[in-house]
Design an enzyme around this catalytic site. Structure first.
Site, PDB file in Angstrom:
ATOM      1  N   ASN A 102      82.790  12.608  -2.444  1.00  0.00           N
ATOM      2  CA  ASN A 102      83.907  13.531  -2.674  1.00  0.00           C
ATOM      3  C   ASN A 102      83.426  14.616  -3.614  1.00  0.00           C
ATOM      4  OD1 ASN A 102      86.434  14.766  -3.034  1.00  0.00           O
ATOM      5  ND2 ASN A 102      86.964  13.391  -4.719  1.00  0.00           N
ATOM      6  N   TYR A 261      98.178  19.550  -7.499  1.00  0.00           N
ATOM      7  CA  TYR A 261      98.459  19.339  -6.085  1.00  0.00           C
ATOM      8  C   TYR A 261      97.704  18.186  -5.443  1.00  0.00           C
ATOM      9  CZ  TYR A 261      98.546  20.231  -1.028  1.00  0.00           C
ATOM     10  OH  TYR A 261      98.688  20.109   0.318  1.00  0.00           O
TER      11      TYR A 261
END
Length: 504
Positions: A102, A261
């Site tokens: 990631n 977010y």
């Protein structure tokens, strides 16, 4: 922004637990899913484009047997959208290593050249994750030669140390090493999140898990131990022992956009509650709303991620909170959809207005962020079509002005509505009657209040301050001219024309 997960069990197979954990991380990537398990002798792999529930069926429980496994949900920020670039990736030597990643590597081209020329390796994809895996393999091989030891843990940790000396950018990584165990490591800045958890068995010792967010732990009965430290590598051997090694000097500077977010509100990242940080964002945003002295009948969140902010704005201002937009839960997150056309089409499929909450009213829409602007622009028009008198807009984050190169799909300034535009110009483009943005200092406070030991956050998409030295003007220019970004610019021809005209 991808989701990664790894589990090392002592007795039971891990497929079902990795499947459940990936469902909890699905918000971090909807393009592709992959799982690899290790039987003690062989690897078992399944990966393809699609959601977790679509890629894996009832047969995989048998096909993916093994007590150690890793999983990935993909949100592509580098490379193509081909299923061939779905993770995990594999190299057969040394040992045999599978990797999930990631983040985003920023010195990709230099490392690609070394991997293919100096080490004569063939890369099958354009993914930066495959480059990272091959650099790790090269460095572990170098360690074996230099140290002359058969101790795999020593060789792996030395390899991670040398990898960190070569790789720049953001990376949280989980690997399976054949015959050795499960290993995870995090870049020296700790930009992308990674946590470790433990579960004790009655007779067979401890079992461990790694994940991008700790929401993947509880569903499988793991208890979070801590966040992986910046520059740290942790290895769980096949006997269930945990080994830790500080491979590089680290300073925690996590990505602040995770709290805005990317992460789920029920996650704790680096000691900070995502939910509480969003409540604090609402407190600071409310001060701007009150100072504007507008006539506002109701505050309406853009579901789902803006709800905590909107609730706190309503509490602080005394303006009533209303749910005026209904979300279709069978449509994915528009921000991480792969194309502009698909994002625009999905807005109407995703949201529907309740006319009773808009007819003749002045409403304040609160969104978590405004990146490209296409979604909120359509929502503003949707509110007007439902009868709203005035539509005000507030963003819980500051204007997104600069490309994000650390694992969020914002690689070109041409797609950012706030790049080279004033707030008044953005307001006009969105068709709103007023527009409010969170101040960057307030956003930093909202996150930092949860962990005051963190001195700095990565705020590069807001302030253009990149933490890694490889992000130069030349690098950004090269990124703009890459094939994938060039395609994105084609999707925003008006934005490109406006920027060129403004700069001329």
């Amino acid at each position: 922004m991808c989701g990664i997960l790894g589990i090392a069990n002592r007795t039971s197979d891990v497929f079902a637990e990795i499947y459940d954990g990936l469902l909890m991380l699905q918000h971090r990537g909807q393009d592709a899913s992959g799982i690899v398990t290790f039987t003690g002798e062989y690897f078992r792999e399944r990966k393809a484009n699609g959601l977790v529930k679509d890629v894996f069926g009832k047969n995989e429980a048998k096909d993916l047997a093994g007590k150690v496994g890793i999983g990935h949900v993909r949100y592509p920020t580098a490379g193509s959208l081909s299923a061939a670039e779905a993770q995990p990736f594999f190299v057969n030597a040394p040992y045999g290593i599978y990797l999930v990643h990631n983040g985003n590597i920023t010195n990709t081209e230099a490392q690609r050249a070394k991997v293919t020329s100096k080490y004569s390796r063939h890369l099958r994809t354009t993914s930066d994750s495959e480059i990272l895996l091959n650099v790790l393999a090269d460095k572990v091989s170098d360690s074996i030669k230099v140290n002359g030891t058969t101790d795999p843990i020593r060789n792996l940790f030395a390899g991670v140390k040398m990898t960190m000396e070569r790789i720049q950018g953001a990376y949280s990584v989980i690997t399976i090493i054949a015959g050795v165990g499960l290993m995870a490591f995090r870049d020296p800045h700790g930009i992308r999140p990674l946590s470790v958890a433990k579960r004790s068995t009655e007779n067979d010792g401890d079992e461990y898990a790694f994940a991008s967010e700790d929401v993947a732990f509880g569903i499988n009965g793991f208890e979070k131990l801590r966040d992986v430290r910046p520059g740290e590598a942790i290895l769980i051997d096949l006997e269930g022992n945990m080994h830790s090694f500080q491979a590089a000097e680290g300073k925690l500077t996590p990505c602040i956009f995770e709290y805005v977010y990317l992460a789920r509100p029920d996650s704790m990242l680096d000691g900070i509650s995502v939910y509480k940080s969003q409540l604090r964002m609402g407190q600071t945003l409310a001060s701007q709303i009150k100072a504007a002295n507008l006539e506002i009948d109701s505050i309406i969140p853009v579901p789902d991620s803006a709800r905590p902010v909107a609730l706190e704005v309503a509490n602080a201002t005394g303006i009533r909170y209303r749910e005026g937009l209904v979300k279709n839960r069978y449509v994915g997150r528009t921000f991480i959809m792969p194309g502009q056309e698909e994002r625009q089409k999905s807005v109407r499929r995703k949201l529907n207005a309740i006319p009773l909450e808009f007819e003749g009213k002045n409403v304040l829409l609160i969104d978590d962020s405004i990146v490209r602007g296409n979604t909120i622009k359509k929502i503003v028009q949707m509110c007007r079509d439902a009868g709203a008198n005035k539509v005000y807009v507030a963003s819980a984050s500051p204007p997104v002005k600069y490309p994000n190169v650390y694992g969020i799909d914002m690689p070109t300034k041409h797609e950012l509505i706030a790049h080279d535009r004033s707030i008044e110009e953005i307001r006009t483009e969105l068709g709103a009657d007023a527009l409010f943005y969170q101040h960057l200092d307030d956003l930093i406070w909202a996150a930092q209040e949860g962990n005051k030991d963190i001195e700095q956050f990565d705020c590069s998409c807001f302030d253009g301050n990149y933490l890694t030295g490889s992000v130069s003007p030349d690098y950004l220019a090269t990124l703009e001219s890459s094939n994938r970004v060039s395609q994105k610019i084609k999707e925003y021809p008006d934005a490109k024309t406006q920027r060129v005209a403004a700069s001329g």
